[in-house]
Design a protein around this motif. Structure first.
Motif, PDB file in Angstrom:
ATOM      1  N   UNK A  46       0.832  -1.203   0.000  1.00 34.44           N
ATOM      2  CA  UNK A  46       0.000   0.000   0.000  1.00 34.44           C
ATOM      3  C   UNK A  46       0.871   1.260   0.000  1.00 34.44           C
ATOM      4  N   UNK A  47       1.977   1.229   0.716  1.00 33.29           N
ATOM      5  CA  UNK A  47       2.875   2.386   0.738  1.00 33.29           C
ATOM      6  C   UNK A  47       3.510   2.601  -0.641  1.00 33.29           C
ATOM      7  N   UNK A  48       3.869   1.527  -1.315  1.00 35.72           N
ATOM      8  CA  UNK A  48       4.458   1.645  -2.651  1.00 35.72           C
ATOM      9  C   UNK A  48       3.444   2.229  -3.626  1.00 35.72           C
ATOM     10  N   UNK A  49       2.194   1.781  -3.551  1.00 35.91           N
ATOM     11  CA  UNK A  49       1.186   2.321  -4.465  1.00 35.91           C
ATOM     12  C   UNK A  49       0.952   3.818  -4.197  1.00 35.91           C
ATOM     13  N   UNK A  50       0.961   4.218  -2.941  1.00 38.34           N
ATOM     14  CA  UNK A  50       0.816   5.635  -2.597  1.00 38.34           C
ATOM     15  C   UNK A  50       1.980   6.451  -3.144  1.00 38.34           C
ATOM     16  N   UNK A  51       3.184   5.918  -2.993  1.00 42.13           N
ATOM     17  CA  UNK A  51       4.362   6.625  -3.492  1.00 42.13           C
ATOM     18  C   UNK A  51       4.353   6.721  -5.014  1.00 42.13           C
ATOM     19  N   UNK A  52       3.881   5.688  -5.689  1.00 44.49           N
ATOM     20  CA  UNK A  52       3.797   5.735  -7.153  1.00 44.49           C
ATOM     21  C   UNK A  52       2.834   6.823  -7.608  1.00 44.49           C
ATOM     22  N   UNK A  53       1.712   6.942  -6.903  1.00 37.34           N
ATOM     23  CA  UNK A  53       0.753   7.996  -7.246  1.00 37.34           C
ATOM     24  C   UNK A  53       1.380   9.377  -7.066  1.00 37.34           C
ATOM     25  N   UNK A  54       2.133   9.545  -5.998  1.00 31.84           N
ATOM     26  CA  UNK A  54       2.777  10.834  -5.750  1.00 31.84           C
ATOM     27  C   UNK A  54       3.823  11.142  -6.823  1.00 31.84           C
ATOM     28  N   UNK A  55       4.560  10.134  -7.250  1.00 36.29           N
ATOM     29  CA  UNK A  55       5.568  10.336  -8.291  1.00 36.29           C
ATOM     30  C   UNK A  55       4.894  10.721  -9.602  1.00 36.29           C
ATOM     31  N   UNK A  56       3.754  10.096  -9.907  1.00 30.61           N
ATOM     32  CA  UNK A  56       3.021  10.455 -11.125  1.00 30.61           C
ATOM     33  C   UNK A  56       2.602  11.921 -11.103  1.00 30.61           C
ATOM     34  N   UNK A  57       2.123  12.384  -9.955  1.00 29.82           N
ATOM     35  CA  UNK A  57       1.717  13.785  -9.830  1.00 29.82           C
ATOM     36  C   UNK A  57       2.923  14.700 -10.014  1.00 29.82           C
ATOM     37  N   UNK A  58       4.041  14.342  -9.414  1.00 28.88           N
ATOM     38  CA  UNK A  58       5.247  15.168  -9.557  1.00 28.88           C
ATOM     39  C   UNK A  58       5.737  15.185 -11.001  1.00 28.88           C
ATOM     40  N   UNK A  59       5.663  14.052 -11.681  1.00 28.19           N
ATOM     41  CA  UNK A  59       6.070  14.010 -13.087  1.00 28.19           C
ATOM     42  C   UNK A  59       5.182  14.907 -13.938  1.00 28.19           C
ATOM     43  N   UNK A  60       3.894  14.907 -13.649  1.00 29.66           N
ATOM     44  CA  UNK A  60       2.982  15.774 -14.397  1.00 29.66           C
ATOM     45  C   UNK A  60       3.318  17.240 -14.165  1.00 29.66           C
ATOM     46  N   UNK A  61       3.628  17.595 -12.930  1.00 33.23           N
ATOM     47  CA  UNK A  61       3.968  18.984 -12.622  1.00 33.23           C
ATOM     48  C   UNK A  61       5.255  19.418 -13.320  1.00 33.23           C
ATOM     49  N   UNK A  62       6.244  18.578 -13.292  1.00 32.91           N
ATOM     50  CA  UNK A  62       7.547  18.938 -13.846  1.00 32.91           C
ATOM     51  C   UNK A  62       7.492  18.994 -15.366  1.00 32.91           C
ATOM     52  N   UNK A  63       6.738  18.109 -15.990  1.00 36.29           N
ATOM     53  CA  UNK A  63       6.671  18.094 -17.458  1.00 36.29           C
ATOM     54  C   UNK A  63       5.633  19.064 -18.007  1.00 36.29           C
ATOM     55  N   UNK A  64       4.899  19.722 -17.151  1.00 37.18           N
ATOM     56  CA  UNK A  64       3.882  20.685 -17.581  1.00 37.18           C
ATOM     57  C   UNK A  64       4.559  21.900 -18.201  1.00 37.18           C
ATOM     58  N   UNK A  65       3.973  22.418 -19.282  1.00 39.62           N
ATOM     59  CA  UNK A  65       4.541  23.582 -19.970  1.00 39.62           C
ATOM     60  C   UNK A  65       4.535  24.817 -19.078  1.00 39.62           C
TER      61      UNK A  65
END
Length: 76
Positions: A46-65
């Motif tokens: 469950x902790x790994x799945x939570x961390x994966x979701x957080x990484x996805x959000x961070x990737x979206x923020x960083x790759x956003x124009x």
């Protein structure tokens, strides 16, 4: 039966019983640890799945124009 044979048999039975008891106690302890380990695995999953979701959000923020534009403006 001579006294020496009787002593030898008593020692042999005692050592055999002690070894059997030690093996049995070790198996019980391993069984307890494996049942407790299952709970730990579920928590880690469950902790790994939570961390994966957080990484996805961070990737979206960083790759956003918009993020890149704000970074360029701050650099100026």
């Amino acid at each position: 039966m001579s006294g020496t044979t009787m002593i030898f048999l008593i020692v042999l039975v005692s050592v055999g019983f002690g070894a059997f008891r030690e093996i049995y106690m070790t198996k019980l302890e391993l069984k307890k640890q494996s049942s407790k380990g299952g709970k730990d695995v579920d928590e880690l999953k469950s902790e790994i799945s939570t961390l994966r979701e957080r990484v996805e959000v961070l990737e979206k923020l960083v790759t956003d124009d918009g993020y890149q534009v704000a970074k360029d403006i701050n650099r100026l």
